[in-house]
Design a protein around this motif. Structure first.
Motif, short mmCIF file in Angstrom:
data_model
loop_
_atom_site.label_atom_id
_atom_site.label_comp_id
_atom_site.label_asym_id
_atom_site.label_seq_id
_atom_site.Cartn_x
_atom_site.Cartn_y
_atom_site.Cartn_z
N ASP A 33 0.82 -1.21 0.00
CA ASP A 33 0.00 0.00 0.00
C ASP A 33 0.85 1.26 0.00
OD1 ASP A 33 -2.17 -1.58 -0.10
OD2 ASP A 33 -2.63 -1.48 2.04
N ILE A 34 1.98 1.18 0.70
CA ILE A 34 2.85 2.35 0.72
C ILE A 34 3.45 2.59 -0.66
CG2 ILE A 34 5.02 3.27 1.62
CD1 ILE A 34 4.31 1.68 4.23
N SER A 35 3.93 1.51 -1.29
CA SER A 35 4.62 1.74 -2.57
C SER A 35 3.65 2.06 -3.69
CB SER A 35 5.49 0.54 -2.93
OG SER A 35 4.73 -0.62 -2.97
N VAL A 36 2.39 1.68 -3.51
CA VAL A 36 1.41 1.97 -4.56
C VAL A 36 0.82 3.36 -4.39
CG1 VAL A 36 -0.91 1.34 -5.29
CG2 VAL A 36 0.81 -0.41 -5.04
N ARG A 37 0.88 3.86 -3.17
CA ARG A 37 0.14 5.07 -2.80
C ARG A 37 0.37 6.25 -3.74
NH1 ARG A 37 -2.89 6.68 1.35
NH2 ARG A 37 -2.69 8.79 2.11
N TYR A 38 1.61 6.51 -4.05
CA TYR A 38 1.86 7.68 -4.89
C TYR A 38 2.42 7.30 -6.25
CZ TYR A 38 0.89 10.23 -0.65
OH TYR A 38 0.27 10.72 0.45
N LYS A 39 2.10 6.04 -6.68
CA LYS A 39 2.50 5.64 -8.03
C LYS A 39 1.75 6.47 -9.06
CE LYS A 39 5.46 2.19 -8.15
NZ LYS A 39 5.33 0.78 -7.80
N GLN A 40 2.47 6.77 -10.12
CA GLN A 40 1.90 7.54 -11.23
C GLN A 40 1.34 8.90 -10.81
OE1 GLN A 40 -0.60 5.11 -13.76
NE2 GLN A 40 0.10 6.16 -15.58
N THR A 41 1.96 9.49 -9.79
CA THR A 41 1.68 10.89 -9.49
C THR A 41 2.95 11.63 -9.81
OG1 THR A 41 2.44 10.65 -7.23
CG2 THR A 41 0.09 10.35 -7.60
N TYR A 42 2.83 12.90 -10.12
CA TYR A 42 4.00 13.65 -10.54
C TYR A 42 4.88 14.02 -9.36
CZ TYR A 42 6.81 16.80 -13.34
OH TYR A 42 7.86 17.40 -13.98
N ILE A 43 4.25 14.48 -8.29
CA ILE A 43 5.07 14.94 -7.17
C ILE A 43 5.17 13.89 -6.06
CG2 ILE A 43 4.70 17.38 -7.59
CD1 ILE A 43 2.63 17.28 -5.32
N VAL B 117 -5.94 -17.81 -9.58
CA VAL B 117 -4.57 -17.51 -9.97
C VAL B 117 -4.33 -16.01 -9.83
CG1 VAL B 117 -3.05 -17.36 -11.94
CG2 VAL B 117 -4.16 -19.49 -11.41
N GLY B 118 -3.27 -15.65 -9.15
CA GLY B 118 -2.92 -14.23 -9.07
C GLY B 118 -3.70 -13.45 -8.05
N THR B 119 -4.16 -14.08 -6.99
CA THR B 119 -4.85 -13.36 -5.94
C THR B 119 -3.93 -12.30 -5.37
OG1 THR B 119 -5.91 -15.42 -5.36
CG2 THR B 119 -6.17 -13.61 -3.82
N GLY B 120 -4.44 -11.07 -5.32
CA GLY B 120 -3.67 -10.01 -4.68
C GLY B 120 -2.64 -9.36 -5.57
N PHE B 121 -2.52 -9.81 -6.81
CA PHE B 121 -1.63 -9.13 -7.73
C PHE B 121 -2.01 -7.66 -7.81
CE2 PHE B 121 1.03 -11.45 -11.01
CZ PHE B 121 1.40 -12.42 -10.11
N HIS B 122 -1.03 -6.79 -7.75
CA HIS B 122 -1.36 -5.38 -7.85
C HIS B 122 -0.88 -4.83 -9.18
CE1 HIS B 122 -2.03 -1.24 -7.02
NE2 HIS B 122 -2.65 -1.56 -5.90
N PRO B 123 -1.79 -4.27 -9.98
CA PRO B 123 -1.42 -3.85 -11.33
C PRO B 123 -0.29 -2.82 -11.37
CG PRO B 123 -3.62 -3.07 -10.74
CD PRO B 123 -3.22 -4.05 -9.71
N GLU B 124 -0.18 -1.99 -10.34
CA GLU B 124 0.84 -0.94 -10.36
C GLU B 124 2.23 -1.46 -10.04
OE1 GLU B 124 0.49 2.11 -11.25
OE2 GLU B 124 -1.68 2.44 -11.22
N LEU B 125 2.30 -2.61 -9.42
CA LEU B 125 3.61 -3.11 -9.00
C LEU B 125 4.27 -3.89 -10.14
CD1 LEU B 125 2.77 -4.33 -5.39
CD2 LEU B 125 3.89 -2.22 -6.08
N THR B 126 5.58 -4.00 -10.07
CA THR B 126 6.30 -4.70 -11.13
C THR B 126 6.18 -6.21 -10.93
OG1 THR B 126 8.34 -4.86 -9.87
CG2 THR B 126 8.01 -2.85 -11.16
#
Lengths: 275, 422
Positions: A33-43, B117-126
């Motif tokens: 949650d921390i690493s996603v929180r400000y993903k794809q924001t500019y600042i 399959v893929g429970t909890g995968f987060h789209p923003e993470l690598t």
């Protein structure tokens, strides 16, 4: 070899042990949650500073500049800052933990883990924002050349108190939110009102001057008041702590925590069926 | 409990309450509860027979009832049953997602369950981050994931995209990565719900192979699938659920043939599309002249596809078409033979048979596509998924599936005389 017995109503026995065993999942979810929180924001994480900073400037401008409320002899911005930072932590923790179960419905219906991990990791995420926003306090103290005292060392204690006071209602609301989605609409309301009924923009001494001890005790029914008063005491250090209202506030926080844990535990078994 | 029994279920039941609460999608509005409470108290004041009335508001439904079974260490148990038979509920109880209403289950080992399959995968993470996240969600420790990291990445074939957010992955890559993490779980008991149906045919083979390794490694596996071929390849034992009750547990063969016989009526699936779609209805379709039932056949059988359709309006020039698909690949298409094709047909029911030369087909899960057309280009009705059936493995094909190719044509390969150099 591990032995596990599944029976109706038997989950109590190994709950707290499980909570400890799943601590790695707790860490990972908080980290996610921390690493996603400000993903794809500019600042990025600067948002954690900007939002409370603007609130402080507006609060100090209106209440200190225009309304000329008493400030216990400290720069009004610092007074507001000492209220806004813990308030932001509290309200972020509250709104994010109460959305945490519904927001992770896919996890709940597919994987077992002690569900308490979710609201708790949401509180941790709010805490990271809070830690970043402490920069504002440092900045203001430098700006106003306001020297810190030894009391600053007690801040972690009041922060812990803020943790506890956010966790109780957070657990309660998130469990309620699973069953009654009404709480999705109630919580933003609570947070919005809370900003005004809590002594964020004004000090509790101002209340005491106007309404006396009774008024102050009434205000203290709000659990966050103890935290804010504690912060003001530690940072501004001008007025002594009002013990009666402080203790009331702490007691209320603890009661809320107890109720929150109790209700959460009671409803937890049904989450996967209801969500 | 003896040492070799790893799972024991005694009288397990799960009750759900249907009724008002499920009407608005399963969760209640707070006001409903308040109103309900208010009404109930009013009624209690007004009438004496309030109990009777409140009972009508909800209805109990037993998703599972009186389930008893034992599984030995190292066993691979397949669970079959129609939709709604309670398979997923059973898996959810075994994996502690939901509590049983009655009964007791004893598990003698670490359980990991794979219900999706893929429970909890987060789209923003690598990809890299998601491996750690998903691993932790499935119950692996960080050190364990670290040790297997390279293996997982190699299995998923996503080396190049490890540091790309998974929202930019193709769906195939996404699924492969997700399965790869799951495939490297090493619990004592593994619970799997129909997750093998992912990726392209080649990846499915790989997954199946991996599952076989897991099973051979002495782990206990519980496995739900509709793919009877997979079930037959993997399971040492099978259990059959029907309306929440366990009706059979024993050899995979027997369970599968019982299941196939039971599913005679439910063989039809899919829908017709196309301009003529609303003029045709599929009444029945099944395999006849097979030993194991209408959706299973052996390569020694000589089955025919029997079908009945109803035409809602007469069609001037009608031709029926049947096609065979294996793992989504169209293998062959057959039209009605000359003389029958493009003949007028009245409205009403129409029966047809189509031979199925299974000796030319390799074992696997097949789908039959069914269509009609009236001779004008573009005027047709087509159902790509009219029914599915399985061709079971036999001694010749066992273990050779991957090398067989798509079909076995009647080619003959002869050796001519050897000319000696001496």
């Amino acid at each position: 070899m591990e032995k596990l017995i599944i029976e109706a109503g038997k989950s109590e026995a190994h709950y707290w042990r499980d909570l400890w065993r799943f601590r790695e999942l707790f860490e990972v979810l908080a980290w996610r949650d921390i690493s996603v929180r400000y993903k794809q924001t500019y600042i990025g994480a600067a948002w954690a500073v900007i939002r409370p900073l603007l609130t402080i400037l507006i609060g100090a401008g209106i209440f200190g500049g225009l309304a000329k409320m008493p400030s216990d002899g400290v720069p009004y911005a610092i007074l507001v800052c000492a209220g806004t930072l813990p308030w932001y932590f509290f309200s972020n923790a509250l709104s994010e933990s109460s959305a945490s179960l519904v927001g992770n419905a896919n996890l709940i219906s597919k994987i077992y883990f002690p569900r308490m991990i979710l609201p708790m990791s949401a509180v941790v995420v709010a805490f990271v924002d809070f830690a970043i926003s402490m920069l504002i306090l440092v900045g203001l103290m430098v700006w106003y050349q306001f020297p810190p005292t030894w009391r600053m060392l007690t801040l972690p204690l009041f922060t812990l108190l803020a943790f506890l006071s956010a966790a109780g209602p957070g657990l309660l609301f998130t469990a309620l939110n699973v069953k009654y989605r009404d709480f999705r609409y109630i919580i933003p309301f609570v947070v919005q009102f809370g900003l005004y009924i809590s002594p964020v923009f004004y000090s509790t001494t101002a209340i005491q001057e106007k309404y006396g001890d009774v008024g102050r005790m009434i205000v203290a029914i709000n659990p966050i008041v103890g935290v804010i008063d504690g912060y003001r005491w530690a940072i501004c250090g001008t007025t002594p702590l009002h013990w009666q209202s402080f203790v009331t506030s702490i007691l209320l926080s603890l009661i809320m925590l107890f109720v929150g844990v109790w209700y959460f535990r009671r409803m937890e078994k049904t989450f996967a069926d209801v969500i | 409990m003896p040492d070799d029994i790893i799972i024991r279920a005694e009288n397990v039941g799960k009750r759900y309450t249907l009724g008002h609460s499920s009407e608005n999608g399963g969760y209640r509005k707070f006001s409903d509860t308040l109103i309900h409470a208010a009404k109930a108290s009013l009624r209690w004041l007004k009438t004496a027979n309030s109990e009777q009335r409140t009972e009508n508001l909800s209805e109990d439904f037993w998703a599972l009832k009186d389930i008893n079974f034992e599984i030995k260490r190292g066993e691979v148990l397949g669970i079959i049953g129609r939709n709604g038979a309670g398979k997923s509920t059973l898996l959810k109880i075994l994996s502690r997602i939901t509590e049983p209403t009655t009964g007791r289950i004893t598990l003698n080992g670490r359980v990991a369950s794979l219900l999706e399959v893929g429970t909890g995968f987060h789209p923003e993470l690598t990809g890299r981050e998601n491996i750690y996240l998903n691993g932790a969600i499935l119950g692996m420790h960080r050190a364990e994931i670290k040790a297997k990291f390279d293996e997982i990445v190699a299995f998923a074939e996503v080396e190049k995209f490890l540091d790309t957010p998974v929202k930019r992955y193709s769906s195939g890559m996404y699924v492969r990565l997700a399965f790869a993490v799951a495939a490297h779980l090493e619990p004592e008991i593994l619970i799997i719900d129909e997750v093998l149906a992912v990726g392209d045919a080649e990846f499915q083979k790989k997954c199946l192979g991996r599952m076989q390794d897991v099973a051979k490694g002495g782990r206990t596996v519980l496995f739900v699938s509709h793919n009877l071929g997979q079930m037959r390849a993997l399971c040492t034992q099978a259990a059959m659920l029907e309306n929440g009750r366990l009706v059979f547990q024993g050899s995979t063969e027997e369970a599968l043939s019982r299941y196939a016989k039971n599913s005679r009526l439910s063989a039809i699936s899919g829908r017709f599309t196309g301009p003529l779609a609303n003029q045709i209805e599929l009444i029945s379709i099944s395999l006849a002249r097979t030993e194991a039932g209408p959706t299973l056949c052996q390569r020694s059988d000589q089955p025919v596809i029997e079908l009945e359709i109803r035409l809602r309006a007469p069609i001037e020039r009608l031709r029926i078409t049947v096609a065979l698909f294996l793992d989504g690949v169209r293998i062959c298409t057959t039209h009605e033979s000359q003389g029958h094709a493009f003949q007028p047909s009245r409205a009403g029911s129409l029966k047809a048979t189509c031979s199925l030369p299974v000796e030319f087909l390799k074992p696997g899960n097949y789908t039959i596509g069914l269509g009609i057309c009236d001779g004008h280009p573009g005027t047709y009705a087509w159902n790509p998924d009219a029914m599915s059936f399985n061709i079971l493995e036999d001694a010749i094909s066992k273990g050779l599936e991957a090398e067989l190719g798509l079909v076995c044509l009647p080619m003959t390969l002869n050796r001519s005389a050897v000319t000696s150099f001496a």
